[in-house]
Design an enzyme around this catalytic site. Structure first.
Site, short mmCIF file in Angstrom:
data_model
loop_
_atom_site.label_atom_id
_atom_site.label_comp_id
_atom_site.label_asym_id
_atom_site.label_seq_id
_atom_site.Cartn_x
_atom_site.Cartn_y
_atom_site.Cartn_z
N GLU A 71 -7.53 -45.43 -2.07
CA GLU A 71 -7.75 -45.30 -0.62
C GLU A 71 -6.49 -45.65 0.19
O GLU A 71 -6.59 -46.19 1.28
CB GLU A 71 -8.92 -46.20 -0.17
CG GLU A 71 -10.26 -45.80 -0.75
CD GLU A 71 -11.44 -46.53 -0.12
OE1 GLU A 71 -11.24 -47.61 0.47
OE2 GLU A 71 -12.57 -46.00 -0.19
N GLU A 111 -16.52 -41.76 -4.46
CA GLU A 111 -17.42 -42.87 -4.12
C GLU A 111 -18.50 -42.36 -3.20
O GLU A 111 -18.26 -42.21 -2.00
CB GLU A 111 -16.65 -44.01 -3.44
CG GLU A 111 -15.72 -44.76 -4.36
CD GLU A 111 -15.08 -45.99 -3.71
OE1 GLU A 111 -15.54 -46.40 -2.62
OE2 GLU A 111 -14.13 -46.52 -4.30
#
Ligand SMILES: *[C@@H]1O[C@H](CO)[C@@H](O)[C@H](O)[C@H]1NC(C)=O
Ligand SMILES: *[C@@H]1O[C@H](CO)[C@@H](O)[C@H](O)[C@H]1NC(C)=O
Ligand SMILES: *[C@@H]1O[C@H](CO)[C@@H](O)[C@H](O)[C@H]1NC(C)=O
Ligand SMILES: *[C@@H]1O[C@H](CO)[C@@H](O)[C@H](O)[C@H]1NC(C)=O
Ligand SMILES: *[C@@H]1O[C@H](CO)[C@@H](O)[C@H](O)[C@H]1NC(C)=O
Ligand SMILES: *[C@@H]1O[C@H](CO)[C@@H](O)[C@H](O)[C@H]1NC(C)=O
Ligand SMILES: *[C@@H]1O[C@H](CO)[C@@H](O)[C@H](O)[C@H]1NC(C)=O
Ligand SMILES: *[C@@H]1O[C@H](CO)[C@@H](O)[C@H](O)[C@H]1NC(C)=O
Ligand SMILES: *[C@@H]1O[C@H](CO)[C@@H](O)[C@H](O)[C@H]1NC(C)=O
Ligand SMILES: *[C@@H]1O[C@H](CO)[C@@H](O)[C@H](O)[C@H]1NC(C)=O
Length: 823
Positions: A182, A251
């Site tokens: 991320e 995710e």
């Protein structure tokens, strides 16, 4: 004939089980992950190995496989593998090689997210503290010291996998690997150095030469050939930066984590399935549930600040490894339904038809064979739709749902029609064991620190985590103030701290404590105090509650009383600043150093008194207990306790803080699955301890006597502390007409009693069903006949079983059932 059958069976087996004996090619294009030439869509689920125990792994993995997953994903946690620079630990539940081997034995694939920054609500995002203290280091940017350490750790993990032949290219289970994590979310804060760093990450990973694709999540400028992937509640609108990359959802947040004081998050089975179905409707190739099993933040591994010990996440497998129903079962059915279209989804021609009001039909087809597979979605948040597909049939598509049509003319699944059973688990007392524990206790020895005696000094207020190296939650800050006869004795002690918890003592006397919040860990503590003439000792105990794990420069987020100021404010605001006094320091508690938590270290300090002290700060409690019989997961109920840490047979089961109650507002009885999910939708547990129950893995327990040790920081009462099992008690089913309802208790249990059964238009939910306007007379007796005395049963939900239900008219009838399971 017979040998023919056998060959067929062998063929079927070899087709369904991935072949691991030799190199497995993993490639991809925009429509598929291609494994040994087979075009695949992949369902994956996150299970973090250190959040359970090796004894739990086989069962968790098997339940993931039974739930229809193809792959299991995990991060690798640098801080616990290399707690001291170049001293590694891969034993017990850190044995990630064993974890992947079990995945392989189960016939599943693996996804390896090395990071090594992992976020994950894990302490300090997985960075070891020694790293932060290296000279000239800057984390997660184009810094040579950092990059060198990152490369050494990454290479070590890769080499361990290579040695164990874990990569698919070597015949192993791992088909995908991730570098960084991320970074795109925060990259802009690092300027040009951020971009240079992410390019370096890509080159460094690529040079590891692992023969499988690398991914970067949330990295919209991912350098090729890194595949950039999406994290969130919904990723249907996501497109990778390279049109040749597959659309991957690394995710899919199936629920949410919890901080102390937060309510229990709940993401419905309906909305979870909607997110997945929409993703595949719009060309998705890979979906990974974050989490599939959340588990437990044992020890001091919880991130922060203020992340709870439970990392249940409302995942399909609950914290203890039980099926979280109906979510687990509903997603299992979804996986099976989508897999029916795998061939067409990974290669077909796509066409979309709009019906208005946010209703779309997406058709995957093969025009040479005429095969078709459809998703009929209603993305409207309130309007249900009935769609007439002419010769392909007429379909009722509730708002915010997707219907999967095999052959484009047969409804095999709708995300809002939940047929999977619901289970209610209860915390049960073993009837052969007394709930009441017998306690001894010991005060935390504080003579030294209350007298201001530490181990080292500094003329400043130090940053906590870099001072303790995070070997303990606790750091003592101590100083003295000399007061002459003439000056004012009543002052206000003012402490400005970066968090997370502060206890203040003046001249050995407790003054008060205070803490911040997850959003604002820093706070100012102010209390009136009386100083005596002569030398006064000020003792401040600062405690961390999980180190920050997310955000730009999160690693530099200060903790403790760093910089202060610490002041004494007298009459007329005359302020004495103590910040640059000589401060004496001590890391950790004496009880920690004496290992009071470890039953193998018999300290003589334990006291047996008639009246066990309650509400006493800084106190250790110890009790022996016998494990509850059976195999159901064990929990300890810590209601009545304040805050601290708990150990069973010397294993830390994590921090506890049951006195921290969840917000009283925001819960409601009903939960509308429609509309975009966010973490404070459908929350429960308002006004109760944000975590009352703490998991004690069975493998921590011995068959004879076990020892529980609690360190209580704020003051609590262990009177009601007791061990329970989480046991399946009630199963409910709810199925529409012309489907099969399957009910099952846990292994070793049988269905003992039908508490409710109605075929017609019942309402309510598991635990509170009520009959509606119509109800088939045979509802209860037919369910009884099919189920009582069995561990599982299956019911044909139709008028064939139940006869006509008088008064129902032409509505689509449904069957609601509630049964009890008995050991
Ligand atoms: C579909 O499969 C055919 C034959 O295997 C192949 O030539 C074609 O490129 C594939 N199409 C897509 C979109 O993947
Ligand atoms: C269509 O089906 C045929 C026969 O199974 C197959 O060879 C071909 O690759 C398929 N084409 C597409 C585009 O799916
Ligand atoms: C329906 O499909 C059209 C065309 O692909 C698209 O523009 C639109 O956003 C879709 N609507 C929904 C609600 O999916
Ligand atoms: C395939 O069939 C669909 C549905 O009949 C049609 O809309 C589409 O144009 C066809 N595509 C090709 C490439 O022939
Ligand atoms: C207290 O500390 C915070 C940082 O934790 C700082 O921003 C603030 O200015 C400090 N307050 C005072 C009065 O110094
Ligand atoms: C002392 O300072 C506080 C906060 O700055 C202020 O509100 C108060 O009025 C001051 N009192 C005196 C007596 O100056
Ligand atoms: C605790 O016990 C272990 C094993 O019996 C021993 O090695 C260690 O020295 C003891 N530590 C303390 C602080 O007593
Ligand atoms: C601790 O005490 C128990 C019983 O009091 C004894 O059985 C055990 O051997 C002792 N262990 C050590 C390491 O002294
Ligand atoms: C123990 O539990 C009982 C029953 O719920 C309750 O009435 C009592 O107040 C509790 N005691 C403590 C010390 O929490
Ligand atoms: C049920 O019957 C009513 C009246 O006969 C009719 O209007 C309606 O369309 C029917 N509904 C279904 C689902 O068949």
């Amino acid at each position: 004939m017979e040998s023919n059958t056998r060959i067929k069976i062998l063929l079927l087996l070899s087709l369904s089980i991935p072949l691991f004996c030799s190199s497995i090619g993993v490639t991809y294009d925009s429509n598929a992950i291609i494994i040994n030439g087979q075009r695949r869509i992949i369902f994956s689920g996150a299970i973090h190995y250190p959040r359970s125990t090796p004894e739990m792994w086989p069962d968790l993995i098997q339940k993931a496989k039974d739930g229809g997953l193809d792959a299991i994903e995990t991060y690798v946690f640098w801080d616990i593998h290399e707690p001291v620079r170049r001293q590694y630990d891969f034993a017990g539940n850190l044995d990630f090689i064993k974890f992947f081997k079990l995945i392989q034995e189960a016939g599943l694939y693996g996804v390896l997210r090395i990071g090594p920054y992992v976020c994950a609500e894990w302490n300090y995002g997985g960075f070891p503290m020694w790293l932060k203290n290296m000279p000239d280091i800057e984390l997660r940017t184009n810094n040579e010291v950092y990059k060198n350490e990152m490369q050494i750790f990454t290479t070590k993990i890769v080499n361990m996998c290579k040695e164990a032949k874990l990569f698919a290219s070597q015949g192993g289970p791992i088909i995908i690997a991730q570098i960084e994590n991320e970074y795109g979310n925060i990259m802009s804060h690092y300027g040009d150095a951020g971009k240079a760093y992410i390019n370096w990450c890509a080159q460094m990973a690529q040079a590891q030469n692992i023969g499988i694709p690398w991914i970067m999540c949330q990295q919209s400028d991912a350098p090729q050939p890194m595949i950039n992937t999406c994290n969130g509640y919904y990723c249907d609108q996501f497109t990778p930066n390279n049109p040749k990359s597959p659309k991957m959802f690394t995710e899919n947040w199936i629920g949410w984590f919890k901080t102390w004081g937060e309510r229990d998050p709940h993401r419905t089975a309906e909305d979870s399935a909607f997110s997945v179905a929409r993703f595949f409707q719009l060309g998705g190739v890979f979906n990974n549930y974050y989490m599939y099993h959340g588990g437990t933040n044992f020890g001091r591994t919880a991130g922060g600040p203020y992340i709870t010990t439970s990392y249940d996440y409302d995942a399909p497998l609950d914290e203890y490894g039980n099926l979280n129903q109906p979510k687990w079962g509903h997603l299992k059915q979804l996986h099976a339904a989508i897999k029916l279209g795998e061939k067409l989804l990974t290669n077909g021609t796509v066409t979309t038809k709009e019906f208005g009001n946010n209703v779309n039909l997406t058709m995957y087809s093969n025009n040479s064979t005429g095969e078709r597979f459809c998703f009929l979605s209603n993305a409207d948040t309130s309007r249900d739709a009935t769609i007439d597909l002419q010769t392909d049939g007429k379909y009722f598509v509730p708002a915010w749902s997707v219907t999967i049509l095999d052959g484009c003319n047969k409804e095999v699944f709708n995300t809002a029609k939940v047929n999977a059973q619901t289970t209610l688990l209860v915390k049960k007392q073993d009837e052969h064991r007394s709930a009441q524990l017998t306690w001894t206790w010991a005060p935390e020895p504080m003579r030294d620190t209350l007298q201001g005696k530490g181990r080292f000094r500094a003329r400043q207020l130090l940053e906590q985590k870099q001072t303790t190296l995070d070997v303990s939650d606790y750091l003592w800050y101590m100083t003295t103030v000399d007061v002459d006869e003439s000056s004012s004795k009543n002052v206000v002690l003012h402490v400005n701290t970066s968090g997370h918890v502060l206890h203040a003592f003046v001249n050995k006397k407790f003054i008060g404590y205070q803490w911040g919040t997850a959003e604002e860990p820093e706070f100012t503590f102010e209390k009136p105090i009386s100083l005596k003439p002569g030398t006064n000792v000020i003792t401040l105990l600062s405690a961390t509650v999980g180190l920050q794990n997310y955000g730009e420069f999160f690693d530099s987020q200060p903790t403790g009383i760093v910089g202060g100021p610490v002041q004494l404010i007298g009459d007329n605001n005359v302020t004495t600043d103590l910040s640059s006094n000589v401060w004496s320091y001590k890391v950790g508690l004496n009880g920690e150093a004496k290992r009071l938590f470890d039953p193998l270290n018999n300290s003589s300090g334990w006291r047996t008194t008639k009246q066990l002290p309650a509400g006493r700060r800084m106190t250790w409690y110890k009790a022996n207990f016998k494990a509850p019989s059976g195999t159901d997961p064990v929990v300890v109920d810590l209601q009545g306790m304040g805050k601290g840490q708990a150990w069973v047979n010397g294993h830390s089961i994590g921090r506890f803080w049951p006195s921290f109650q969840a917000n009283v507002d925001g819960c409601s009885e009903t939960c509308d699955y429609r509309g975009a999910y966010e973490a404070d939708k459908c929350v429960t547990n308002c006004g109760y301890p944000s975590q009352r129950w703490y998991h004690v893995p069975r493998s921590f327990l011995k068959s004879d006597t076990n020892t529980l040790v609690l360190f209580e920081e704020l003051g609590g009462n262990p009177h009601n502390v007791s061990f329970k099992t989480t046991t399946l008690d009630t199963v409910c089913g709810n199925a529409y007409e012309n489907s099969i309802l399957e009910l099952s208790c846990n292994q070793g249990q049988t269905i003992s009693d039908i508490q409710f059964a109605s075929f017609g238009d019942p309402s309510g939910k598991c635990g509170s069903f009520t009959k509606g306007n119509c109800d088939a007379r045979l509802s209860v007796s037919q369910v009884e006949k099919a189920c009582v005395g069995k561990d599982a049963c299956s019911i044909d939900v139709s008028t064939r079983t139940f006869g006509s239900a008088d008064g129902c008219g032409n509505i689509t009838k449904r069957l609601a059932v509630q049964v009890s399971c008995e050991n």
